[in-house]
Design an enzyme around this catalytic site. Sequence first.
Site, mmCIF file in Angstrom:
data_model
loop_
_atom_site.group_PDB
_atom_site.id
_atom_site.type_symbol
_atom_site.label_atom_id
_atom_site.label_comp_id
_atom_site.label_asym_id
_atom_site.label_seq_id
_atom_site.Cartn_x
_atom_site.Cartn_y
_atom_site.Cartn_z
ATOM 1 N N TYR A 92 0.840 -1.195 0.000
ATOM 2 C CA TYR A 92 0.000 0.000 0.000
ATOM 3 C C TYR A 92 0.881 1.253 0.000
ATOM 4 O O TYR A 92 0.581 2.225 -0.706
ATOM 5 C CB TYR A 92 -0.897 -0.044 1.240
ATOM 6 C CG TYR A 92 -2.021 0.954 1.259
ATOM 7 C CD1 TYR A 92 -3.011 0.928 0.278
ATOM 8 C CD2 TYR A 92 -2.117 1.904 2.269
ATOM 9 C CE1 TYR A 92 -4.051 1.818 0.313
ATOM 10 C CE2 TYR A 92 -3.160 2.802 2.315
ATOM 11 C CZ TYR A 92 -4.132 2.761 1.333
ATOM 12 O OH TYR A 92 -5.160 3.651 1.381
ATOM 13 N N CYS A 125 -8.671 9.581 1.415
ATOM 14 C CA CYS A 125 -7.928 8.325 1.286
ATOM 15 C C CYS A 125 -6.475 8.556 0.891
ATOM 16 O O CYS A 125 -5.561 8.083 1.548
ATOM 17 C CB CYS A 125 -8.599 7.410 0.268
ATOM 18 S SG CYS A 125 -10.165 6.783 0.861
ATOM 19 N N HIS A 126 -6.268 9.277 -0.193
ATOM 20 C CA HIS A 126 -4.905 9.446 -0.669
ATOM 21 C C HIS A 126 -4.580 10.896 -0.976
ATOM 22 O O HIS A 126 -3.646 11.188 -1.714
ATOM 23 C CB HIS A 126 -4.645 8.547 -1.882
ATOM 24 C CG HIS A 126 -5.029 7.121 -1.634
ATOM 25 N ND1 HIS A 126 -6.216 6.598 -2.057
ATOM 26 C CD2 HIS A 126 -4.411 6.148 -0.946
ATOM 27 C CE1 HIS A 126 -6.296 5.341 -1.659
ATOM 28 N NE2 HIS A 126 -5.226 5.046 -0.976
ATOM 29 N N GLY A 127 -5.403 11.808 -0.437
ATOM 30 C CA GLY A 127 -5.042 13.214 -0.444
ATOM 31 C C GLY A 127 -5.222 13.962 -1.760
ATOM 32 O O GLY A 127 -4.516 14.932 -2.007
ATOM 33 N N PRO A 133 -2.917 12.291 -6.214
ATOM 34 C CA PRO A 133 -2.698 11.223 -7.194
ATOM 35 C C PRO A 133 -3.824 11.025 -8.215
ATOM 36 O O PRO A 133 -3.643 10.295 -9.173
ATOM 37 C CB PRO A 133 -2.556 9.973 -6.325
ATOM 38 C CG PRO A 133 -3.341 10.279 -5.089
ATOM 39 C CD PRO A 133 -3.239 11.773 -4.872
#
Lengths: 410, 175
Positions: free
Chosen positions: A295, B139-141, B154
């Site tokens: 991850y 979640c991933h910015g 991303p």
Amino acid sequence: MSGHSTYQPQGAFMKWMERRLPIVSLVHSSFVAYPTPRNLNYWWTFGGILSLMLMVQIITGIVLVMHYTPHETLAFSSIEHIMRDVNYGWLIRYLHANGAAMFFLAVYIHIFRGMYYGSYKDPREVLWILGVIIYVLMMATGFMGYVLPWGQMSFWAATVITNLFSAIPVVGETIVTWLWGGYSVGNPTLQRFFSLHYLLPFAIVGVVVLHVWALHVVGQNNPTGVEPKSEKDTVPFTPHATVKDGFMMVVFLIVYAWFVFYLPNYLGHADNYIPANPAVTPAHIVPEWYYLPFYAILRAIPDKLMGVIALFASILILAFLPWLDTSKVRSARYRPLYRQFFWIFVAVCIGLGWLGAKPAEGGYVIAARVLTFYYFAHFLIVLPLLGMFEKTRPLPNSISESVLGGQSKA
Amino acid sequence: MTTMSSAEHTRRDFLYIATGAVGAVGAAAVAWPLVSQMNPDASTVAAGAPIEVDLAPVAEGQVIKVFWRGKPIFITHRTKKEIDDARNVTVASLPDPQSDEQRVKPGKDQWLVLVGICTHLGCIPIAHQGSYDGYFCPCHGSVYDTSGRIRSGPAPTNLPLPPYEFVSDTKIRIG
């Protein structure tokens, strides 16, 4: 490798059976008389532990299915039903959930042991690749099992992981819709994951049989990495390996039981006790600990497609290890430089795991990029070059010489 | 039995090829339904029919979420400032260049209708958050602006627009 002794059936029935189905002699030559290197240490007991854990997962899983309902409106409450109403349901579920974590713990030790002692090298390449296939199947099985309770973490794990395939150019969206059986993760997704979660462990059993078969063709590696050369280098599997494996299984089960009875939710996430809600993503979603290094690699790459490629590449690169490591010497005992790089690699994997649990921001992202680069560099730069430049230590002439020293010359 | 020369075609050769051909066609014919059954079924497709949403109760600055095809649809009643923020950017400098005018219906600048699914890995962004005060994916910015365009992080593309149209001044049909 043939056994020290060949099985001689005793008694009329056993002789009758032997002529029709020689299963007893197969077991005898594989697990009783099978010659095992006399210098195996405790790191070699994890294969047996993994077989045990696979059986534990299959048995507890079959029992859980007797009480679980794979439906979006019923799955979560059927898990609570197992926890509260079913006799010992709490125990069986905690055994299964923590069993998955212990299974991965054992497989990581098993993989790192193979790396340290060069167990993937000629002639054990196929044995190693079968192991990588088992590991990939384990990851798929573990992921789909995690979805079944249909809590918040289950739902969003399913969403994020299936969306990895949306990174594929052109056909990505079509593939994801096909995987879901709908326009989002929903009941069809849950039901097919349930079906596959039940199927894949038996596929793993099948590959494990091939793995053990390949092992018994080429024989076990050992801490010296020198092949057994004479009878003096080996001992019969029973009693030597059986008691050693058995002892470590018990030690391992004590650790496992400690988690089950005292820390049953330590490795899980509280958010998974909230029923799945497609409208709200939990603020901080992370996978189970055993997926965290991968991850971290996914999140380290700022591009979606490249991130997904790096994630899959980081797993698949293991299959090419036998050819990326160019050194002729197997064991890290006789490779002073490799031994240091091995431990750096272990530290990098643990570091990636730690970063995978942290939010993807600031210094964590930079650190994850550095470690991701090193992870790949270990396979693609360090290992090929080490084989060319490393000055290895002299190997012992035989296992018995390394174990017994001067006595073996007597 | 005499030995056949390999150059000669025998009845067995014919049977071998015919059996193989029929078997291959049969395998393909069976594979198709096995693959197809995993696609959205009739009930899922039927449930994906268009929906109508009344916009009258949505106050300025408010974001409502409705579900269409199991996907959250964000309907934002944008403030003057939010519209201005979305328009005062050099479009060419954006990661996925698109002007704000292209993302709303003509004359309906205040209504922004988005599929509220992060284009990275499918999490639900949070409204009125992130450095552009648009949408932020926890979640991933990934950070989206007040037009739902990707600005950093991303995610590869802007938040998609669902197919929709105004059926009256205060009502839209999605789908």
